[in-house]
Every structure is written in structure tokens, then in C-alpha cells.
Design a protein around this motif. Structure first.
Motif, PDB file in Angstrom:
ATOM      1  N   SER A 130       0.784  -1.241   0.000  1.00  0.00           N
ATOM      2  CA  SER A 130       0.000   0.000   0.000  1.00  0.00           C
ATOM      3  C   SER A 130       0.816   1.293   0.000  1.00  0.00           C
ATOM      4  O   SER A 130       0.304   2.326  -0.441  1.00  0.00           O
ATOM      5  N   PRO A 131       2.074   1.328   0.468  1.00  0.00           N
ATOM      6  CA  PRO A 131       2.817   2.583   0.365  1.00  0.00           C
ATOM      7  C   PRO A 131       3.092   3.007  -1.078  1.00  0.00           C
ATOM      8  O   PRO A 131       3.344   4.184  -1.342  1.00  0.00           O
ATOM      9  N   PHE A 132       3.036   2.068  -2.019  1.00  0.00           N
ATOM     10  CA  PHE A 132       3.397   2.354  -3.400  1.00  0.00           C
ATOM     11  C   PHE A 132       2.225   2.237  -4.371  1.00  0.00           C
ATOM     12  O   PHE A 132       2.278   2.798  -5.467  1.00  0.00           O
ATOM     13  N   LEU A 133       1.197   1.493  -3.978  1.00  0.00           N
ATOM     14  CA  LEU A 133       0.092   1.188  -4.892  1.00  0.00           C
ATOM     15  C   LEU A 133      -1.243   1.473  -4.231  1.00  0.00           C
ATOM     16  O   LEU A 133      -1.389   1.346  -3.019  1.00  0.00           O
ATOM     17  N   THR A 134      -2.230   1.826  -5.055  1.00  0.00           N
ATOM     18  CA  THR A 134      -3.595   1.985  -4.562  1.00  0.00           C
ATOM     19  C   THR A 134      -4.413   0.754  -4.936  1.00  0.00           C
ATOM     20  O   THR A 134      -4.366   0.300  -6.079  1.00  0.00           O
ATOM     21  N   SER A 135      -5.141   0.224  -3.966  1.00  0.00           N
ATOM     22  CA  SER A 135      -6.015  -0.920  -4.211  1.00  0.00           C
ATOM     23  C   SER A 135      -7.372  -0.407  -4.689  1.00  0.00           C
ATOM     24  O   SER A 135      -8.016   0.401  -4.006  1.00  0.00           O
ATOM     25  N   VAL A 136      -7.802  -0.858  -5.856  1.00  0.00           N
ATOM     26  CA  VAL A 136      -9.041  -0.392  -6.468  1.00  0.00           C
ATOM     27  C   VAL A 136      -9.855  -1.601  -6.911  1.00  0.00           C
ATOM     28  O   VAL A 136      -9.288  -2.619  -7.328  1.00  0.00           O
ATOM     29  N   SER A 137     -11.167  -1.509  -6.837  1.00  0.00           N
ATOM     30  CA  SER A 137     -11.996  -2.650  -7.244  1.00  0.00           C
ATOM     31  C   SER A 137     -12.850  -2.307  -8.451  1.00  0.00           C
ATOM     32  O   SER A 137     -13.347  -1.186  -8.591  1.00  0.00           O
ATOM     33  N   LYS A 138     -12.963  -3.275  -9.334  1.00  0.00           N
ATOM     34  CA  LYS A 138     -13.911  -3.235 -10.452  1.00  0.00           C
ATOM     35  C   LYS A 138     -13.809  -1.973 -11.306  1.00  0.00           C
ATOM     36  O   LYS A 138     -14.793  -1.288 -11.555  1.00  0.00           O
ATOM     37  N   PHE A 139     -12.607  -1.661 -11.757  1.00  0.00           N
ATOM     38  CA  PHE A 139     -12.478  -0.527 -12.663  1.00  0.00           C
ATOM     39  C   PHE A 139     -12.621  -0.979 -14.115  1.00  0.00           C
ATOM     40  O   PHE A 139     -12.770  -2.175 -14.398  1.00  0.00           O
ATOM     41  N   ASN A 140     -12.563  -0.033 -15.037  1.00  0.00           N
ATOM     42  CA  ASN A 140     -12.709  -0.325 -16.465  1.00  0.00           C
ATOM     43  C   ASN A 140     -11.633  -1.299 -16.942  1.00  0.00           C
ATOM     44  O   ASN A 140     -10.591  -1.458 -16.311  1.00  0.00           O
ATOM     45  N   MET A 213      -8.319  12.794 -12.778  1.00  0.00           N
ATOM     46  CA  MET A 213      -8.239  12.120 -14.075  1.00  0.00           C
ATOM     47  C   MET A 213      -8.135  10.616 -13.884  1.00  0.00           C
ATOM     48  O   MET A 213      -8.732   9.829 -14.638  1.00  0.00           O
ATOM     49  N   VAL A 214      -7.374  10.185 -12.862  1.00  0.00           N
ATOM     50  CA  VAL A 214      -7.239   8.756 -12.563  1.00  0.00           C
ATOM     51  C   VAL A 214      -8.605   8.145 -12.270  1.00  0.00           C
ATOM     52  O   VAL A 214      -8.966   7.091 -12.807  1.00  0.00           O
ATOM     53  N   HIS A 215      -9.386   8.789 -11.406  1.00  0.00           N
ATOM     54  CA  HIS A 215     -10.723   8.264 -11.090  1.00  0.00           C
ATOM     55  C   HIS A 215     -11.572   8.170 -12.348  1.00  0.00           C
ATOM     56  O   HIS A 215     -12.318   7.194 -12.536  1.00  0.00           O
ATOM     57  N   ALA A 216     -11.458   9.156 -13.227  1.00  0.00           N
ATOM     58  CA  ALA A 216     -12.253   9.161 -14.457  1.00  0.00           C
ATOM     59  C   ALA A 216     -11.873   8.007 -15.382  1.00  0.00           C
ATOM     60  O   ALA A 216     -12.753   7.366 -15.971  1.00  0.00           O
ATOM     61  N   ILE A 217     -10.575   7.717 -15.512  1.00  0.00           N
ATOM     62  CA  ILE A 217     -10.205   6.607 -16.393  1.00  0.00           C
ATOM     63  C   ILE A 217     -10.645   5.275 -15.797  1.00  0.00           C
ATOM     64  O   ILE A 217     -10.935   4.329 -16.531  1.00  0.00           O
ATOM     65  N   TRP A 218     -10.734   5.199 -14.462  1.00  0.00           N
ATOM     66  CA  TRP A 218     -11.182   3.958 -13.817  1.00  0.00           C
ATOM     67  C   TRP A 218     -12.662   3.675 -14.083  1.00  0.00           C
ATOM     68  O   TRP A 218     -13.039   2.549 -14.380  1.00  0.00           O
ATOM     69  N   TYR A 219     -13.507   4.710 -13.947  1.00  0.00           N
ATOM     70  CA  TYR A 219     -14.941   4.464 -13.838  1.00  0.00           C
ATOM     71  C   TYR A 219     -15.816   5.171 -14.878  1.00  0.00           C
ATOM     72  O   TYR A 219     -16.986   4.821 -15.022  1.00  0.00           O
ATOM     73  N   PHE A 220     -15.297   6.152 -15.603  1.00  0.00           N
ATOM     74  CA  PHE A 220     -16.125   6.887 -16.552  1.00  0.00           C
ATOM     75  C   PHE A 220     -16.143   6.201 -17.916  1.00  0.00           C
ATOM     76  O   PHE A 220     -15.233   5.457 -18.274  1.00  0.00           O
ATOM     77  N   SER A 221     -17.172   6.502 -18.675  1.00  0.00           N
ATOM     78  CA  SER A 221     -17.212   6.108 -20.078  1.00  0.00           C
ATOM     79  C   SER A 221     -16.525   7.207 -20.884  1.00  0.00           C
ATOM     80  O   SER A 221     -16.390   8.351 -20.411  1.00  0.00           O
ATOM     81  N   PRO A 222     -16.096   6.913 -22.112  1.00  0.00           N
ATOM     82  CA  PRO A 222     -15.512   7.969 -22.956  1.00  0.00           C
ATOM     83  C   PRO A 222     -16.469   9.147 -23.149  1.00  0.00           C
ATOM     84  O   PRO A 222     -16.036  10.302 -23.187  1.00  0.00           O
ATOM     85  N   GLU A 223     -17.765   8.855 -23.240  1.00  0.00           N
ATOM     86  CA  GLU A 223     -18.752   9.910 -23.445  1.00  0.00           C
ATOM     87  C   GLU A 223     -18.802  10.861 -22.249  1.00  0.00           C
ATOM     88  O   GLU A 223     -18.952  12.080 -22.416  1.00  0.00           O
ATOM     89  N   PRO A 240     -14.582  12.309  -7.578  1.00  0.00           N
ATOM     90  CA  PRO A 240     -13.776  11.893  -6.418  1.00  0.00           C
ATOM     91  C   PRO A 240     -12.281  11.947  -6.736  1.00  0.00           C
ATOM     92  O   PRO A 240     -11.876  11.747  -7.893  1.00  0.00           O
ATOM     93  N   THR A 241     -11.471  12.218  -5.736  1.00  0.00           N
ATOM     94  CA  THR A 241     -10.023  12.301  -5.903  1.00  0.00           C
ATOM     95  C   THR A 241      -9.390  10.975  -5.508  1.00  0.00           C
ATOM     96  O   THR A 241      -9.577  10.508  -4.392  1.00  0.00           O
ATOM     97  N   ALA A 242      -8.656  10.361  -6.421  1.00  0.00           N
ATOM     98  CA  ALA A 242      -7.980   9.095  -6.112  1.00  0.00           C
ATOM     99  C   ALA A 242      -6.993   9.293  -4.966  1.00  0.00           C
ATOM    100  O   ALA A 242      -6.440  10.377  -4.781  1.00  0.00           O
TER     101      ALA A 242
END
Length: 258
Positions: A130-140, A213-223, A240-242
Motif C-alpha cells: 500500500s505505500p506504493f500502490l492503490t487498491s481499487v476494485s472493479k475498474f474499467n 483524471m485517474v478516477h475518471a479513467i477507472w470508472y467513466f465512459s468515454p462519453e 472523487p479524488t484518487a
């Protein structure tokens, strides 16, 4: 600072999890605060001024940045670089040093910055990573994240992808490159099976822009991304801020031509 005619440029790296950001804060551990204490101890005085090339947020690490020191008297830093790093305890490292013209302006000389954000969706994510990486679930999917990242390239209004400040009026920024890829940059015993990286390069960024921007690439659609870029001043719900622990200022490029 004209009363301090000697100036030196250091290349710097630091581990952001140990600090509440770059800028000094009373009662808080910061990169700038620790640098000042160590320089004061090694030089034996406090008649100097430090300026950093980037004011990173709390928890954000830096692989390659710069710090400039202004002094009243000339100093040969090469013999004492090891002493500085010894007292910085490995959390901060000054990688190199060079004398530089007094007319050099570090802030105005930053040509571009590259940030990397590291993350994983592993179900067996170990806390030691966790000091180097963020744990994220069910992203694009990787393909969708790559498609999303490419939409940010170019000169655009990023008001819908930053934390708004009352003093900020210009939200136009240029993204030179943005991509997502698998990486083994932090390969170790406790690393997840798969780690991903979002890499973005530009001359400068707004407050929390990269992490939103990170949150957007994880969960947003291109539209959804296109809509916010096309209508940046619309009544959008805040993105939300990653988390900060996955973000690294990977490279800083300076224009050293005076």
C-alpha cells in the motif's frame, strides 16, 4: 534573495508517505521542513533559502524533482552531499548538485512534468504494497482505460477535472501524453499479480487534476469524459479524488538554457 548571490541546484527524490506534502506546516512533517532542518545542521547556520520545483500534496512521492538553495557564501557541496543524505535518513535523497547562475529561476524553468499513478485490482492485495500502490476494485478494462486516457491529450479546459480554488481563473492546461499500461515497477514479494500505471505528461497541472483524471479513467465512459471536456463550466458533480499513495512525480524536465 539578491543578498544571497550563490545558488545551487539539487536533483531530489523522496518517499511521500512519510510527509504531509512539500510545503512547511507547523507541527507537521513535510519535505521542505526536513530539508531545512538538515541543511541547517550540516551547514551550521540558517542563512539560506530553499525553493522546490514542485509542491507535491500529502502522501505523493517524487522520483525525480529539483530543489534550489540560495546562500550568502560559496559552498562546495560535493564533499558534504553524503552528510546531507545521511541525515535525511533515506526518506529524502539529494541525488546530485551543481552550481547554477543566480539568474536561474527554478519555478519558471520547469518545462514539463511526468506523473505516474500505480494501482491494482488484486483480490489478494497485501497491505505491505500500500505505500506504493492503490487498491481499487472493479475498474474499467485496460482497453477502456487506454481509450479514456487518450481523450485528455491536447490543450483543453480542465475545470471539471480539478479541485476548484477561488483564486484560480485559468483552467486551461496542455496534456502532451497520457496512457495506461501494465507495469512491474514495484515488483517485490508482496506485489499483486497485476499492477497498472497511468502516466501523464504536461507543462503543469491543476490542484488534484491528475488524481481526478485517474478516477475518471477507472470508472467513466468515454462519453462522460468528452462531455466534461466539451462543457467544463457545466454544473457537474465533483469527481472523487484518487488516493495519494499511488501517485509519483516520475520526472521533471527543466529548461537550463539561460
Amino acid at each position: 534573495m539578491r543578498s544571497r548571490p550563490y545558488t545551487y541546484l539539487f536533483s531530489i527524490s523522496y518517499f511521500g508517505a512519510r510527509f504531509k506534502g512539500w510545503a512547511k506546516q507547523k507541527g507537521q512533517p513535510t519535505v521542505e521542513g526536513k530539508l531545512e532542518r538538515v541543511f541547517r545542521y550540516v551547514l551550521g547556520h540558517e542563512d539560506f533559502r530553499l525553493i522546490g520545483s514542485s509542491r507535491t500534496d500529502s502522501g505523493v512521492s517524487c522520483r525525480q524533482g529539483f530543489v534550489q538553495i540560495f546562500l550568502r557564501e560559496e559552498v562546495d557541496f560535493e564533499p558534504i552531499l553524503a552528510a546531507l543524505n545521511l541525515n535525511l535518513n533515506g526518506e529524502i535523497r539529494l541525488n546530485s548538485v551543481q552550481p547554477i547562475s543566480r539568474d536561474f529561476n527554478l519555478i519558471n524553468s520547469v518545462k514539463e512534468k511526468t506523473y505516474r499513478y500505480f494501482f491494482s485490482d488484486s483480490e489478494n492485495f497485501h497491505p505491505f504494497a500500500s505505500p506504493f500502490l492503490t487498491s481499487v476494485s472493479k475498474f474499467n478494462s485496460l482497453e477502456r482505460m487506454q481509450e479514456n486516457a487518450a481523450l485528455f491529450v491536447g490543450k483543453q479546459d480542465f475545470k471539471a477535472f480539478c479541485k476548484i480554488s477561488a483564486h484560480k481563473l485559468d483552467f486551461t492546461r496542455e496534456i502532451l501524453e497520457a496512457k495506461v499500461f501494465e507495469t512491474a515497477a514495484f515488483s517485490m514479494e508482496f506485489s499483486p499479480e497485476k499492477t497498472y500505471c497511468f502516466e501523464v505528461t504536461g507543462p503543469g497541472f491543476l490542484y488534484h487534476q491528475v488524481r481526478k483524471m485517474v478516477h475518471a479513467i477507472w470508472y467513466f465512459s468515454p462519453e462522460e469524459i468528452k462531455s466534461r471536456l466539451e462543457k467544463p463550466h457545466g454544473e457537474w458533480e465533483a469527481i472523487p479524488t484518487a488516493a495519494s499513495n499511488g501517485l509519483v512525480l516520475w520526472q521533471t524536465v527543466l529548461d537550463l538554457e539561460l
